[in-house]
Design an enzyme around this catalytic site. Structure first.
Site, PDB file in Angstrom:
ATOM      1  N   LYS A 223       0.828  -1.216   0.000  1.00  0.00           N
ATOM      2  CA  LYS A 223       0.000   0.000   0.000  1.00  0.00           C
ATOM      3  C   LYS A 223       0.859   1.261   0.000  1.00  0.00           C
ATOM      4  O   LYS A 223       2.030   1.237   0.370  1.00  0.00           O
ATOM      5  CB  LYS A 223      -0.998  -0.035   1.154  1.00  0.00           C
ATOM      6  CG  LYS A 223      -2.178  -0.972   0.800  1.00  0.00           C
ATOM      7  CD  LYS A 223      -3.363  -0.860   1.694  1.00  0.00           C
ATOM      8  CE  LYS A 223      -4.469  -1.782   1.138  1.00  0.00           C
ATOM      9  NZ  LYS A 223      -5.527  -2.058   2.105  1.00  0.00           N
ATOM     10  N   ARG A 258      -3.579 -10.207   4.625  1.00  0.00           N
ATOM     11  CA  ARG A 258      -3.997 -10.152   3.214  1.00  0.00           C
ATOM     12  C   ARG A 258      -2.824  -9.610   2.404  1.00  0.00           C
ATOM     13  O   ARG A 258      -2.468  -8.437   2.552  1.00  0.00           O
ATOM     14  CB  ARG A 258      -5.235  -9.249   3.097  1.00  0.00           C
ATOM     15  CG  ARG A 258      -5.807  -9.143   1.709  1.00  0.00           C
ATOM     16  CD  ARG A 258      -7.024  -8.214   1.689  1.00  0.00           C
ATOM     17  NE  ARG A 258      -7.603  -8.140   0.355  1.00  0.00           N
ATOM     18  CZ  ARG A 258      -7.148  -7.338  -0.602  1.00  0.00           C
ATOM     19  NH1 ARG A 258      -6.128  -6.542  -0.386  1.00  0.00           N
ATOM     20  NH2 ARG A 258      -7.728  -7.339  -1.792  1.00  0.00           N
TER      21      ARG A 258
HETATM   22  N1  HH2 Z   1      -7.605  -3.659   0.618  1.00  0.00           N
HETATM   23  C1  HH2 Z   1      -7.933  -3.649  -0.699  1.00  0.00           C
HETATM   24  C2  HH2 Z   1      -9.009  -4.408  -1.185  1.00  0.00           C
HETATM   25  N2  HH2 Z   1      -9.736  -5.172  -0.354  1.00  0.00           N
HETATM   26  N3  HH2 Z   1     -10.161  -6.014   1.827  1.00  0.00           N
HETATM   27  C3  HH2 Z   1      -9.861  -6.041   3.133  1.00  0.00           C
HETATM   28  N4  HH2 Z   1     -10.584  -6.802   3.978  1.00  0.00           N
HETATM   29  N5  HH2 Z   1      -8.822  -5.294   3.658  1.00  0.00           N
HETATM   30  C4  HH2 Z   1      -8.049  -4.495   2.875  1.00  0.00           C
HETATM   31  O1  HH2 Z   1      -7.139  -3.816   3.408  1.00  0.00           O
HETATM   32  C5  HH2 Z   1      -8.343  -4.441   1.470  1.00  0.00           C
HETATM   33  C6  HH2 Z   1      -9.434  -5.220   0.982  1.00  0.00           C
HETATM   34  C7  HH2 Z   1      -7.110  -2.833  -1.654  1.00  0.00           C
HETATM   35  O2  HH2 Z   1      -6.002  -3.543  -2.091  1.00  0.00           O
HETATM   36  P1  HH2 Z   1      -5.880  -4.386  -3.481  1.00  0.00           P
HETATM   37  O3  HH2 Z   1      -6.908  -5.456  -3.577  1.00  0.00           O
HETATM   38  O4  HH2 Z   1      -4.479  -4.858  -3.578  1.00  0.00           O
HETATM   39  O5  HH2 Z   1      -6.093  -3.299  -4.592  1.00  0.00           O
HETATM   40  P2  HH2 Z   1      -7.337  -2.875  -5.459  1.00  0.00           P
HETATM   41  O6  HH2 Z   1      -8.436  -2.489  -4.554  1.00  0.00           O
HETATM   42  O7  HH2 Z   1      -6.796  -1.738  -6.293  1.00  0.00           O
HETATM   43  O8  HH2 Z   1      -7.718  -4.067  -6.294  1.00  0.00           O
END
Ligand code: HH2
Length: 279
Positions: A223, A258
């Site tokens: 992040k 995660r």
């Molecule tokens: N962060 C993201 C998406 N989903 N779910 C939970 N429970 N906690 C988190 O911190 C979280 C989440 C954002 O990260 P990422 O999936 O890598 O990116 P994007 O939303 O751009 O797909």
């Protein structure tokens, strides 16, 4: 500390879980487009299982700040083939990362085990009803506003107390709606309506964010807070600090991590757990 997901009850007292991120999206912040093709996403996800993932978190809508919302049909088109293919090839736990009850329902029907809703099941009125009807695991996350607006000058008087009180309240409300508390994991939502200082305060006071015996999920992988600390815009620089954060978070009470890079984070988790002891 246990987490009940359908007929499975996982004992997380001494062993935390790695949740591998599978973004079937063209625009996710760190791996956008790499796994938008279902075949590549499935291949990548199965490699994560070999590398030590306990859960695969399948997402078809990016929640990065300012991301364009995705329609239901498109989100389903992205995630369902991946969930079906994974379910036919693996017993691994599958979570669906969605804010839409219709997508969560279709994902559960296709074999998903867990709903991961970044709105804390407040975004879609039908989500709590769905969660009460089914016996899946749940992840309820803290976020201010929605992904379009959340990073516009987020403000708290006391971020730790306010996020803690929100998680407590969500647990109470969901339980009052007929959802067994042992099905629920809670997540402070790093980067969702938080400045760097807010994120660092939450990490500094992580033990205060654990509510009762509910498992705490932490999503800090790659992040932007890491880039801000390091004054670096290179995504590759976020890899090693993520692993350090996994060890730190586990030592300070987190149980579900995660992450994008499963193998090194799983190794760090197992190493820190050897030090912490237990069975
Ligand atoms: N962060 C993201 C998406 N989903 N779910 C939970 N429970 N906690 C988190 O911190 C979280 C989440 C954002 O990260 P990422 O999936 O890598 O990116 P994007 O939303 O751009 O797909």
């Amino acid at each position: 500390m246990t987490w009940r997901i359908g007929s499975r009850t996982l004992d997380l007292t001494h062993r935390g879980l790695i949740m591998g991120i599978v973004n079937v999206t063209p625009d996710s912040f760190s791996d956008g487009g790499r796994f938008a093709d279902p075949g590549r996403a499935v291949e990548h996800a199965l490699a994560m299982v070999t590398d030590g993932a306990d859960i695969l978190d399948i997402g078809g809508e990016s929640t990065r700040p300012g991301a364009e919302p995705v329609g239901e049909a498109e989100e389903l088109r992205r995630v369902l083939p991946v969930i079906r293919a994974l379910r036919s090839q693996s017993q691994v736990l599958i979570s669906i990362d969605t804010m839409k009850a219709s997508v969560a329902r279709a994902a559960l029907d296709a074999g998903a085990d867990i709903i991961n809703d970044v709105t804390g099941l407040r975004g879609d009125a039908a989500m709590v009803r769905l969660a009460a009807e089914r016996d899946c695991g749940l992840v309820a996350m803290h976020m201010i506003g929605d992904p379009q607006t959340m990073q516009t000058a987020p403000h708290y008087d006391d971020v730790v107390a306010e996020v803690r009180s929100y998680l407590n309240e969500r647990l109470r409300r969901l339980t009052a709606s007929g959802i067994a508390p042992e099905r629920i994991a809670l997540d402070p939502g790093f980067g969702f309506g938080k400045t760097l200082d807010h994120n660092l305060s939450l990490l500094r006071h992580l033990p205060q964010l654990a509510i009762g015996d509910r498992p705490l999920l932490i999503g800090v992988s790659r992040k932007s807070m890491i880039g801000k600390v390091l004054h670096s815009t290179d995504m590759a620089d976020r890899h090693w600090p993520t692993i350090a954060l996994t060890a730190y978070a586990r030592e300070h009470g987190a149980r579900i991590l995660r992450v994008h890079d499963v193998k090194p984070n799983a190794q760090a988790l197992r190493m820190i757990e050897a030090i912490l002891g237990g069975k």
